[in-house]
Write a protein that holds these residues in place. Structure first.
Motif, PDB file in Angstrom:
ATOM      1  N   PHE A  34       1.001  -1.166  -0.049  1.00  0.00           N
ATOM      2  CA  PHE A  34       0.028   0.034   0.054  1.00  0.00           C
ATOM      3  C   PHE A  34       0.964   1.194   0.212  1.00  0.00           C
ATOM      4  CE2 PHE A  34      -3.982  -2.435   0.823  1.00  0.00           C
ATOM      5  CZ  PHE A  34      -3.537  -3.472   1.629  1.00  0.00           C
ATOM      6  N   TYR A  36       0.803   5.340   0.962  1.00  0.00           N
ATOM      7  CA  TYR A  36       0.268   6.404   1.480  1.00  0.00           C
ATOM      8  C   TYR A  36       1.112   7.781   1.273  1.00  0.00           C
ATOM      9  CZ  TYR A  36      -1.977   2.562   4.212  1.00  0.00           C
ATOM     10  OH  TYR A  36      -2.962   1.356   4.659  1.00  0.00           O
ATOM     11  N   ARG A  97       1.974  -6.216   3.575  1.00  0.00           N
ATOM     12  CA  ARG A  97       1.180  -7.149   4.456  1.00  0.00           C
ATOM     13  C   ARG A  97       1.917  -8.634   4.342  1.00  0.00           C
ATOM     14  NH1 ARG A  97      -2.733 -11.220   4.152  1.00  0.00           N
ATOM     15  NH2 ARG A  97      -3.597 -11.487   6.205  1.00  0.00           N
ATOM     16  N   ASN A 105      -4.264  -9.006  10.180  1.00  0.00           N
ATOM     17  CA  ASN A 105      -3.925  -7.968   8.872  1.00  0.00           C
ATOM     18  C   ASN A 105      -2.921  -6.960   9.326  1.00  0.00           C
ATOM     19  OD1 ASN A 105      -4.324  -6.879   6.506  1.00  0.00           O
ATOM     20  ND2 ASN A 105      -5.734  -5.423   7.027  1.00  0.00           N
ATOM     21  N   GLN A 107       0.350  -4.827   9.143  1.00  0.00           N
ATOM     22  CA  GLN A 107       1.023  -4.408   7.960  1.00  0.00           C
ATOM     23  C   GLN A 107       2.473  -3.629   8.631  1.00  0.00           C
ATOM     24  OE1 GLN A 107      -1.417  -1.718   5.561  1.00  0.00           O
ATOM     25  NE2 GLN A 107      -3.096  -3.222   5.406  1.00  0.00           N
TER      26      GLN A 107
ATOM     27  N   TYR B  31     -10.444  -5.084  12.864  1.00  0.00           N
ATOM     28  CA  TYR B  31      -9.335  -4.925  13.868  1.00  0.00           C
ATOM     29  C   TYR B  31      -9.202  -3.344  14.116  1.00  0.00           C
ATOM     30  CZ  TYR B  31      -8.083  -9.833  13.232  1.00  0.00           C
ATOM     31  OH  TYR B  31      -8.286 -11.317  13.260  1.00  0.00           O
ATOM     32  N   TYR B  33      -6.327  -0.652  15.562  1.00  0.00           N
ATOM     33  CA  TYR B  33      -4.765  -0.762  15.953  1.00  0.00           C
ATOM     34  C   TYR B  33      -4.184   0.496  16.599  1.00  0.00           C
ATOM     35  CZ  TYR B  33      -5.112  -3.778  11.782  1.00  0.00           C
ATOM     36  OH  TYR B  33      -5.743  -5.161  11.093  1.00  0.00           O
ATOM     37  N   SER B  92      -9.319  -1.585  10.228  1.00  0.00           N
ATOM     38  CA  SER B  92      -9.087  -2.649   9.043  1.00  0.00           C
ATOM     39  C   SER B  92     -10.233  -3.098   9.087  1.00  0.00           C
ATOM     40  CB  SER B  92      -8.051  -3.598   9.380  1.00  0.00           C
ATOM     41  OG  SER B  92      -8.267  -4.426   8.493  1.00  0.00           O
ATOM     42  N   GLY B  96      -8.466 -10.043   5.022  1.00  0.00           N
ATOM     43  CA  GLY B  96      -7.601 -10.011   3.826  1.00  0.00           C
ATOM     44  C   GLY B  96      -6.800  -8.897   3.801  1.00  0.00           C
ATOM     45  N   ARG B  97      -6.304  -8.597   2.505  1.00  0.00           N
ATOM     46  CA  ARG B  97      -5.253  -7.560   2.366  1.00  0.00           C
ATOM     47  C   ARG B  97      -5.753  -6.271   2.185  1.00  0.00           C
ATOM     48  NH1 ARG B  97      -3.260 -11.124  -2.717  1.00  0.00           N
ATOM     49  NH2 ARG B  97      -5.484 -11.306  -2.861  1.00  0.00           N
ATOM     50  N   ARG B  98      -6.212  -5.619   3.219  1.00  0.00           N
ATOM     51  CA  ARG B  98      -6.809  -4.300   2.985  1.00  0.00           C
ATOM     52  C   ARG B  98      -6.301  -3.309   3.851  1.00  0.00           C
ATOM     53  NH1 ARG B  98     -12.336  -5.146   2.006  1.00  0.00           N
ATOM     54  NH2 ARG B  98     -12.969  -7.220   2.120  1.00  0.00           N
ATOM     55  N   ALA B  99      -6.280  -2.293   3.217  1.00  0.00           N
ATOM     56  CA  ALA B  99      -5.473  -1.021   3.634  1.00  0.00           C
ATOM     57  C   ALA B  99      -6.138  -0.546   4.907  1.00  0.00           C
ATOM     58  CB  ALA B  99      -5.526  -0.031   2.665  1.00  0.00           C
ATOM     59  N   LEU B 100      -5.454   0.247   5.795  1.00  0.00           N
ATOM     60  CA  LEU B 100      -5.917   0.852   7.057  1.00  0.00           C
ATOM     61  C   LEU B 100      -6.503   2.068   6.882  1.00  0.00           C
ATOM     62  CD1 LEU B 100      -3.115  -0.417   9.168  1.00  0.00           C
ATOM     63  CD2 LEU B 100      -5.121  -1.657   8.476  1.00  0.00           C
TER      64      LEU B 100
END
Lengths: 118, 112
Positions: A34, A36, A97, A105, A107, B31, B33, B92, B96-100
């Motif tokens: 990703f 940013y 990730r 998840n 990262q 989730y 963080y 999140s 899976g592969r998700r951005a935050l």
């Protein structure tokens, strides 16, 4: 934990030039990275999701022709800021990730690249 | 408005406890963080909490989650000058592969 590096850490360029920023996962393979962008004293805003072997997915308002993303291998994604202008000056941070990591998840973030366009 | 909100600044004395608050809007957050960012550096994951938990403790850090109010807090016990940094909460959604999605960050200043 896993390590993500970015290069360069700092770059100053003239308006109109292109700048390439590299993001590497050093001890794991990342199918997804990703990118940013962080303005001074502000939060991180997602620019795009970089997928290995396929086209990146850009967030609304982010010009894909301006910010070229290439994720050619499982450990490297590059962001190229084309024809940079002073308004592109910012702190660019990548994350990756670890697909073999936990379910939460997590990262791992690179140290960031500070771009200054004169 | 923003999906994740935080107060901008907190000042505490060394040895006191710090409490940083965060509110979020998306009830599908899976989730949540807390990240720490020191000047000119990237983000370091401090801790995380799954959405079906109320509390998580990790040494000096305590995370409290009120899912009904969509409120998350980070308590740092015995705050040290080395804790001075910007703290971001993030969420999140799904798996899976998700951005935050990040909050605006809270600058913690620890006075000796």
């Amino acid at each position: 934990g896993a390590v993500v590096s970015q290069h360069p850490s700092r770059v100053i360029c003239k308006s109109g030039t292109s700048v390439k920023i590299e993001c590497r996962s050093l001890d794991f393979q990342a199918t997804t990275m990703f990118w940013y962008r962080q303005f001074p004293k502000q939060s991180l805003m997602l620019m795009a999701t970089s997928n290995e072997g396929s086209k990146a997915t850009y967030e609304q308002g982010v010009e894909k022709d301006k910010f070229l993303i290439n994720h050619a291998s499982l450990t490297l994604s590059t962001l190229t800021v084309t024809s940079a202008h002073p308004e592109d000056s910012s702190f660019y941070i990548c994350s990756a990730r670890d697909p073999l990591g936990g379910d939460y998840n997590e990262q791992f973030f690179g140290p960031g690249t500070r771009l200054t366009v004169l | 408005g923003e999906d994740v909100e935080q107060s901008l600044f907190l000042s505490v004395r060394e040895g006191d406890s710090s409490v940083i608050n965060c509110t979020y809007t998306d009830s599908s957050s899976t989730y949540l963080y807390w990240y720490k960012q020191e000047p000119g550096a990237g983000l370091q994951l401090l801790t995380y909490i799954f959405s079906n938990m109320d509390m998580k403790q990790d040494q000096r850090l305590t995370v409290l989650l009120n899912k009904k109010d969509k409120h998350l807090s980070l308590r740092i016990a015995d705050t040290q000058t080395g804790d001075s940094a910007i703290y971001f909460c993030a969420e999140s959604r799904g798996t899976g592969r998700r951005a935050l999605t990040f909050g605006s960050g809270t600058r913690l200043q620890v006075q000796p």
